[in-house]
Design a protein around this motif. Sequence first.
Motif, mmCIF file in Angstrom:
data_model
loop_
_atom_site.group_PDB
_atom_site.id
_atom_site.type_symbol
_atom_site.label_atom_id
_atom_site.label_comp_id
_atom_site.label_asym_id
_atom_site.label_seq_id
_atom_site.Cartn_x
_atom_site.Cartn_y
_atom_site.Cartn_z
ATOM 1 N N SER A 1 21.257 -27.887 57.096
ATOM 2 C CA SER A 1 20.749 -29.154 57.639
ATOM 3 C C SER A 1 20.348 -30.098 56.513
ATOM 4 O O SER A 1 20.685 -31.291 56.518
ATOM 5 C CB SER A 1 19.552 -28.862 58.537
ATOM 6 N N SER B 1 22.144 -33.653 55.694
ATOM 7 C CA SER B 1 21.330 -34.867 55.786
ATOM 8 C C SER B 1 21.246 -35.577 54.446
ATOM 9 O O SER B 1 21.378 -36.801 54.377
ATOM 10 C CB SER B 1 19.924 -34.530 56.267
ATOM 11 N N ALA C 1 15.294 -33.364 58.201
ATOM 12 C CA ALA C 1 16.346 -32.352 58.208
ATOM 13 C C ALA C 1 15.753 -30.975 58.485
ATOM 14 O O ALA C 1 16.324 -30.184 59.234
ATOM 15 C CB ALA C 1 17.081 -32.352 56.871
ATOM 16 N N VAL D 1 22.023 -34.709 63.849
ATOM 17 C CA VAL D 1 22.024 -33.497 63.013
ATOM 18 C C VAL D 1 21.665 -32.285 63.863
ATOM 19 O O VAL D 1 22.290 -31.224 63.771
ATOM 20 C CB VAL D 1 21.038 -33.652 61.832
#
Lengths: 250, 837
Positions: free
Chosen positions: B762, B766, B814, B726
Amino acid sequence: MRCMTQTTAAVRAIGLAKRYGPADARVVALAGVDVEFRRAEFTAIMGPSGSGKSTLMHCVAGLDQADEGTVWIGDTEVTGLRDDALTSLRRDRVGFVFQAFNLLPTLTALENITLPFDLAGREPDRATVDKVIAALDLRNRLHHRPSQLSGGQQQRVACARALVTRPEVVFADEPTGALDSTASDELLGFLRRSVDDLGQTVAMVTHEPSAAAFADRVLFLKDGQLVDEVTAPTADGVLERLKSFERTAV
Amino acid sequence: MLTTMWRDLLGHKGRAVLTLIAVALGVTATVGSWVVSDSIAATLAGEETRKDVGVSVQSPGKEAVLTAADRDRLAATPGVARAEGVIVGRAGLVGRDGKFVRTTTVLDRAGTNWSGGRRFTVEAGRAPAGPGQVALNKPDADKAGLTVGDTIRILLANGRTDTARVTALYTYNRLGPETTQDSDEASDAVPVAAYDTRTAEQLLGKRFHRIELTTAAGASADAVKAAVRKTTPTGYHVETGRALAEAAVRQSDAEAQELRMTMLPFAAVALLVGGFVIANTFTLLVSRRTRQFALLRAVGARRRQVRSAVIAEATVLGLAGGTVGTAAGVALGPSMISVMRPGDDVDFTVSPVAVLLGYGVALLVTVLAAYSSARRAATVPPVAALRTDAIVPREAGRLRILLGAGLVTAGAAMVVATADPSSSNAARIIGLVGTVLGVTGMLLLAPFLAEVVLRPAARLLGARSRPAVRLGLRNAAGDPRRTAGTATAITVGLALVCSFATLSASFSALIASTIRANVPTTTTVLQSAAGGQSSLTRAEAARVGALPGVSQVAGSRDVLAGLTYPGGRTERRISAIEPAGLQGVLTPDITAGSADLTRGVVISRNQADMLGLGLNDEVTLRLDAKTSVTRAVVGIYDATELQASIFLNVADAPESLRRQITTLYASGPDPDKARASITAAFRDRPDVLVGDRETLVRQGVDQQSLAFTLMYAMFGVAILIAVSGVVNTLVLSVMERTREIGVLRAVGASRLLVRRTIRVESIVISLFGALLGVVVGIPAGAVMQHAMFGQRLWDFSIPVGIIALALAGIAVAAVLAAMWPARRAARTDMLTAIACE
């Protein structure tokens, strides 16, 4: 040559200086420039490459920090503002049109136009938005993504975005640089009308005499200094003036 | 061409570093697990077994039957210099806190007699020499915090107790393969406590478990073995010391192999997830450099040259990542060992195979992952160099959707077709294969799902939320392939966690329901506190029976027995119990026949279905080397596949089994009074656990969740790798969108807003991956529990706690993953962003 201001200045800068690079290889971009963009006037800034015209605009518009000098937009002193205040100023009181890549690719044309309101978390003023969209002839393109629009259309969307907030000044940096002459004329015609009909203040950096001919006033910059000024310019007159600078340079 | 690529790589170190991290993490997991299993294997193989014994004669079965007369007779065998009897008996340590000390060796083999020979190496103190003196196995003593000079209590057979002073700590030298159980094979268990021989005879019994013969100088062990064999009845284990040593080596090799086989799948998962991350990183890198490739093509680079350049880049990164990963794996090895085998002395070894493996997988995974990106790079048309517009978001490919949907459908069909709880093993395997197909299909569908889920979500949620949320959602929804590519790595990790958590939760529920079905609440349950295979003895059974208020006592003796039935042979856990036990203290739900053990055996319904057994069919149970009984099926009861599935009359079991009681069940006319008197009677016996059926439930659930904990930890590593993906995606997409962010800033987005936008993006990416993982993982877990425990498909339990924890963890990860990219984005210089290239 120098006219006294009948209207108050929308933007004023005094003693702007900007230098780049280390001490031993210093490039002077601006060497103490005093400038004024008057309300409801279309001002063009011209000059050869490296004359500092883009730097001047970036500093005046609050995109870049000058090393010296003071800038006011309306009665707000821009120099010395912290980032957050500067950001709100750009969002609410200044409009931008760049040469290219004005739009966010994931947003539709309409979403791009209303982006400043979006960022502020405010509802856009419907009437203004409609008026701007109609004026720019974007009615049929509102739900297209930037990648589905022509270059001219993209610049018109950018223009619309710059105008919907009714800013104190619109800065345009070579807005026609990537357009053909027809699209170019359309866009400049629109900027002209926004000054005449809406009382908008516009400052535009350009290197094309034909573009500068749309302005009320042309400022000439050379080696980081303001060297000349022409009111009610024509394309030929501007070209002549530019040539004369190049001759003196040789 | 290569020079261009090389310059490019060096010129964009950040990009190289990100890819490198993804490669290195996967390799670290692989090399780490390899060196750990290698080291443990080498240590196991390197363990010295004794070479001083010529021939060993071991009692048949679990019973120690060799006598002093046997020893003297064997000593007289020609070629034998010395014969020494080894006493083995029940011994349990009570720690300083009065609590029972759990040891690895089963209680019944934890006590022995001291020997001056090579069996013991004294580490501290002096050998025990008389009553009141005892020597302890050093690792066990260390664990319990006991040392030389301490006075301790030792629990012996038949409820007796000895108090002795610790005079020595020893390490034990095994003879032949190791066992921790009461095995009837030729094997040696590490004793926990050793008395001098005379005391041992009194406390542990006079009979010998085995007699060790030392050959006289010049005599051949084989000849001695042959001679002994002739005079010893069949059933006794007669082996030369050399054969036992070889068996020990074989055992440790097998153990090492097994260890490797359990470790490597985790490394494979880590690599798989790493592969997703690398592939996605390369995809982003290539799309970011579209214009550069176009320029190369425009100035005359052939397609193949562009492709090879990307592959070359992957190779360089693979090698670098392999180096870092291998080094990290080797460096982490010792700490991994100390976690896995605490207290054990493991020699750390790094074989060349581990290093080669590290580089091999690094190269293979990186090049494979980069290959499709390389192909895509080669197809960039030269004219793309002239385009000034932004990169157009890619839509999910149609072929991919079709393939994904096809796989999901096929997988679901396979699972449904094999959903019968009594289905055969082959059908269950088909169901599992169907699950794998379905999961693969879902992963292929991820970009499509991202499109159909995130776009409406962005529209719905975006309309009435803050600008950062709206922009972040739009960014994530705007390029579904990029989002899905990143999210898939998380999906794999979380799907694994969720499926195994579902399996574990269903297993727990199954244990509980099985126990609750068979054991009424009124029954008091007693077990050995030593755990594992340790058992109670008849002394405890007798004591419970004699207590006031107790009217019913039954002891189940569980053992793995060979089963011969009309359809073939197999092994099943059986339970030998008093016939009365099934009609009071235990209440199995009889669905056919009766629970009368005096007439035959009672078998669980799903076992009966699987083996094709009906009432009155005969089965033969092989209970130990000497005992086989043939009985008819007289009753069938409703149960699960977990517990002993066949009940047998204890009268049919051999003596050795009869005295090893796995669980005692007791009750009386007033069950509460019975429980109170039992609890009081065993207050001073820390080796006996007294409880009720909930104690059994808790114990069973704890044991199995422990087994899953290590698994979660391993999958955690995979999720860590996914989260690093990520970070990768966000940083690259921030770089990719420098101009976008510049424009945003220019038209009035504050730094904070930009940072928040990236953070939201993010979290959206995630959580999309995580939720997809949950959606995929739970059904996969349901199929697994069906295949493994023969339950109905929908009889699964959802591990709510673990899923909530995993989702919360992913959300936190995240936010952390977005920190650096978000800062970077917020610092974007507006001027370079809007300047023309």
